[in-house]
Scaffold this active site. Structure first.
Site, PDB file in Angstrom:
ATOM      1  N   HIS A  69      33.319  41.876  40.513  1.00 38.79           N
ATOM      2  CA  HIS A  69      32.312  42.309  39.548  1.00 38.79           C
ATOM      3  C   HIS A  69      30.945  41.996  40.167  1.00 38.79           C
ATOM      4  O   HIS A  69      30.723  40.856  40.613  1.00 38.79           O
ATOM      5  CB  HIS A  69      32.458  41.534  38.244  1.00 38.79           C
ATOM      6  CG  HIS A  69      33.610  41.983  37.395  1.00 38.79           C
ATOM      7  ND1 HIS A  69      34.904  41.963  37.830  1.00 38.79           N
ATOM      8  CD2 HIS A  69      33.641  42.461  36.119  1.00 38.79           C
ATOM      9  CE1 HIS A  69      35.688  42.421  36.860  1.00 38.79           C
ATOM     10  NE2 HIS A  69      34.961  42.726  35.812  1.00 38.79           N
ATOM     11  N   HIS A 103      39.852  49.430  36.439  1.00 34.01           N
ATOM     12  CA  HIS A 103      39.100  48.249  35.978  1.00 34.01           C
ATOM     13  C   HIS A 103      39.414  48.014  34.506  1.00 34.01           C
ATOM     14  O   HIS A 103      38.805  48.625  33.633  1.00 34.01           O
ATOM     15  CB  HIS A 103      37.600  48.508  36.210  1.00 34.01           C
ATOM     16  CG  HIS A 103      36.699  47.369  35.831  1.00 34.01           C
ATOM     17  ND1 HIS A 103      35.410  47.274  36.298  1.00 34.01           N
ATOM     18  CD2 HIS A 103      36.880  46.283  35.031  1.00 34.01           C
ATOM     19  CE1 HIS A 103      34.843  46.198  35.802  1.00 34.01           C
ATOM     20  NE2 HIS A 103      35.713  45.571  35.004  1.00 34.01           N
ATOM     21  N   ASP A 114      37.336  48.596  31.070  1.00 33.74           N
ATOM     22  CA  ASP A 114      37.000  47.170  31.143  1.00 33.74           C
ATOM     23  C   ASP A 114      37.816  46.333  30.134  1.00 33.74           C
ATOM     24  O   ASP A 114      38.789  45.696  30.511  1.00 33.74           O
ATOM     25  CB  ASP A 114      35.490  46.967  30.944  1.00 33.74           C
ATOM     26  CG  ASP A 114      34.962  45.684  31.574  1.00 33.74           C
ATOM     27  OD1 ASP A 114      35.746  44.962  32.205  1.00 33.74           O
ATOM     28  OD2 ASP A 114      33.752  45.403  31.432  1.00 33.74           O
ATOM     29  N   ASP A 115      37.385  46.358  28.867  1.00 33.65           N
ATOM     30  CA  ASP A 115      38.068  45.593  27.812  1.00 33.65           C
ATOM     31  C   ASP A 115      38.175  46.497  26.582  1.00 33.65           C
ATOM     32  O   ASP A 115      37.412  46.355  25.618  1.00 33.65           O
ATOM     33  CB  ASP A 115      37.255  44.331  27.480  1.00 33.65           C
ATOM     34  CG  ASP A 115      37.089  43.436  28.689  1.00 33.65           C
ATOM     35  OD1 ASP A 115      38.049  42.740  29.046  1.00 33.65           O
ATOM     36  OD2 ASP A 115      36.009  43.464  29.290  1.00 33.65           O
ATOM     37  N   GLU A 127      26.579  43.903  37.242  1.00 29.10           N
ATOM     38  CA  GLU A 127      26.906  44.252  35.850  1.00 29.10           C
ATOM     39  C   GLU A 127      25.720  43.834  34.991  1.00 29.10           C
ATOM     40  O   GLU A 127      25.071  44.658  34.355  1.00 29.10           O
ATOM     41  CB  GLU A 127      28.193  43.539  35.411  1.00 29.10           C
ATOM     42  CG  GLU A 127      28.561  43.793  33.951  1.00 29.10           C
ATOM     43  CD  GLU A 127      29.807  43.030  33.492  1.00 29.10           C
ATOM     44  OE1 GLU A 127      30.286  42.143  34.221  1.00 29.10           O
ATOM     45  OE2 GLU A 127      30.282  43.311  32.363  1.00 29.10           O
ATOM     46  N   HIS A 177      40.862  44.560  32.081  1.00 25.94           N
ATOM     47  CA  HIS A 177      41.345  43.166  31.995  1.00 25.94           C
ATOM     48  C   HIS A 177      42.449  43.102  30.947  1.00 25.94           C
ATOM     49  O   HIS A 177      42.233  43.531  29.804  1.00 25.94           O
ATOM     50  CB  HIS A 177      40.205  42.240  31.598  1.00 25.94           C
ATOM     51  CG  HIS A 177      39.044  42.300  32.544  1.00 25.94           C
ATOM     52  ND1 HIS A 177      38.849  41.358  33.528  1.00 25.94           N
ATOM     53  CD2 HIS A 177      38.029  43.197  32.660  1.00 25.94           C
ATOM     54  CE1 HIS A 177      37.747  41.670  34.213  1.00 25.94           C
ATOM     55  NE2 HIS A 177      37.230  42.771  33.710  1.00 25.94           N
TER      56      HIS A 177
HETATM   57  N1  ADE Z   1      36.177  39.612  32.098  1.00 28.16           N
HETATM   58  C1  ADE Z   1      36.559  40.470  31.160  1.00 28.16           C
HETATM   59  N2  ADE Z   1      35.643  41.438  31.034  1.00 28.16           N
HETATM   60  C2  ADE Z   1      34.654  41.178  31.909  1.00 28.16           C
HETATM   61  C3  ADE Z   1      33.439  41.804  32.257  1.00 28.16           C
HETATM   62  N3  ADE Z   1      33.019  42.920  31.666  1.00 28.16           N
HETATM   63  N4  ADE Z   1      32.671  41.240  33.186  1.00 28.16           N
HETATM   64  C4  ADE Z   1      33.065  40.127  33.789  1.00 28.16           C
HETATM   65  N5  ADE Z   1      34.196  39.500  33.517  1.00 28.16           N
HETATM   66  C5  ADE Z   1      34.993  40.020  32.582  1.00 28.16           C
HETATM   67 ZN    ZN Z   2      35.470  43.769  34.039  1.00 34.04          ZN
END
Ligand code: ADE
Ligand code: ZN
Length: 336
Positions: free
Chosen positions: A194, A14, A275-276, A197, A16
């Protein structure tokens, strides 16, 4: 730093791709592509990478993507992330992308998949890292746009590991996309979404019942609903949990309040992910270290989550076997 975690062979499910754009890369691409952005220095970008919630994050994240203009840019971004993977001993990684963001700016959707694919090709030959991409529908853009995206995605299904659903969650349940995902599933591609969250456990149920996901991204709100916990225990649907993302977006006030330990104690199929990483200041290794330091997660639990990630990956059986062997071998080397 934990030497045990640093050397552990890892798998990430996971992440992006634009979420791996470090401040220096953002400035570099802005200059190269002559894009005006509201930051001039690394410090200014770092300051902007502070978020109230998911919606605010998604807006800043999407604004940052304006500096990306070509397949070459996606290639550079992918290679930077894969080099980071090599440093952290991430041996297999499945990355999210989308085309909607670029199509809406008049850019060709091919550039996204060509750039990422070229990155993974070199990542494999130069670094030995496997993986690929999972294009997502942007849920807050609605079903009509997602159908348009599918017209493109369905011509390239053999280039993808699966199809996902991402972006702003609350108000945009998976049920909005049920007919579309019937078509996606008919191609044989795995489906991830997703869910849970920021949204409630109902969003997770919707991802399960309405679009029949193979994995749930996040899923941290599952604990609100005992029936759902029971279902997840029985089915062992994998959950790609992203601890540092959850604290950065204030789903939990601090890491010691994160529920990952409870999820593991309940026997859920938890994996750990970044995630990011650029926006949240933590790659996979730092996420693992954070839950050890603040949530009491043990080495054994980190190992369990790593085996879970291998099993839950969309790698073929031979590669899964190899990844599991690499992990077995590492663990054996520790006991000698
Ligand atoms: N796009 C990038 N990061 C995300 C996240 N944490 N939740 C949903 N969409 C995303
Ligand atoms: Zn995500």
């Amino acid at each position: 730093m934990s030497e045990f975690i640093a050397k552990l062979p890892k798998v990430e499910l996971h992440m992006h791709i634009e979420g791996s754009m470090m401040p220096a890369m953002l400035l570099q691409l802005a200059e190269k592509n002559k894009v005006n952005i509201p930051y001039e220095t690394l410090e200014e970008v770092e300051k902007a990478y502070q978020f109230k919630d998911l919606t605010e994050f998604v807006n800043i994240y999407l604004q940052g993507t304006e500096v990306i203009k070509s397949a070459e840019d996606f290639y550079v971004l992918t290679m930077e992330y894969l080099h980071k993977c090599q440093k952290q001993n991430i041996q297999h990684t499945e990355v999210f992308c989308d085309i909607r963001t670029y199509v809406d700016r008049g850019l060709p959707p091919e550039m996204v998949i060509e750039g990422i694919e070229a990155g993974f090709k070199d990542g494999l030959s130069q670094l030995g890292i496997t993986g690929g991409m999972i294009p997502c529908f942007i849920r807050h853009e609605g079903a009509e746009k997602a159908w348009e995206d599918w017209q493109f995605y369905q011509q390239h299904t053999q280039r993808f590991l699966g199809i996902g659903l991402a972006a702003v969650e609350v108000g945009f349940p998976a049920s909005m996309f049920n007919e579309l995902f019937l078509e996606v599933r008919a191609t044989g591609l795995p489906v991830v979404a997703h869910a849970g969250e920021e949204g409630s456990a109902d969003y997770i149920w919707s991802a399960i019942r309405d679009i029949e996901v193979d994995r749930i991204d996040h899923g941290i709100k599952a604990l609100e609903d005992p029936e759902l916990v029971k279902y997840l225990q029985q089915t062992q649907i994998p959950l790609t949990v992203c601890p540092c993302s959850n604290t950065a977006l204030h789903v939990f006030k601090s890491m010691d309040q994160h529920v990952i330990g409870q999820m593991l104690d309940l026997g859920l199929n938890v994996t750990i992910n970044s995630d990011d990483p650029a926006h949240f200041g933590a790659y996979l290794q730092e996420n693992m270290e954070a839950v050890q330091q603040h949530c009491g997660i043990t080495d054994e639990q980190i190992i369990r989550m790593t085996y879970n990630a291998i099993d839950a990956s969309f790698a073929d059986a031979q590669r899964k076997n190899e990844l599991a062997k690499n992990l077995d071998f590492y663990l054996e080397s520790l006991s000698n």
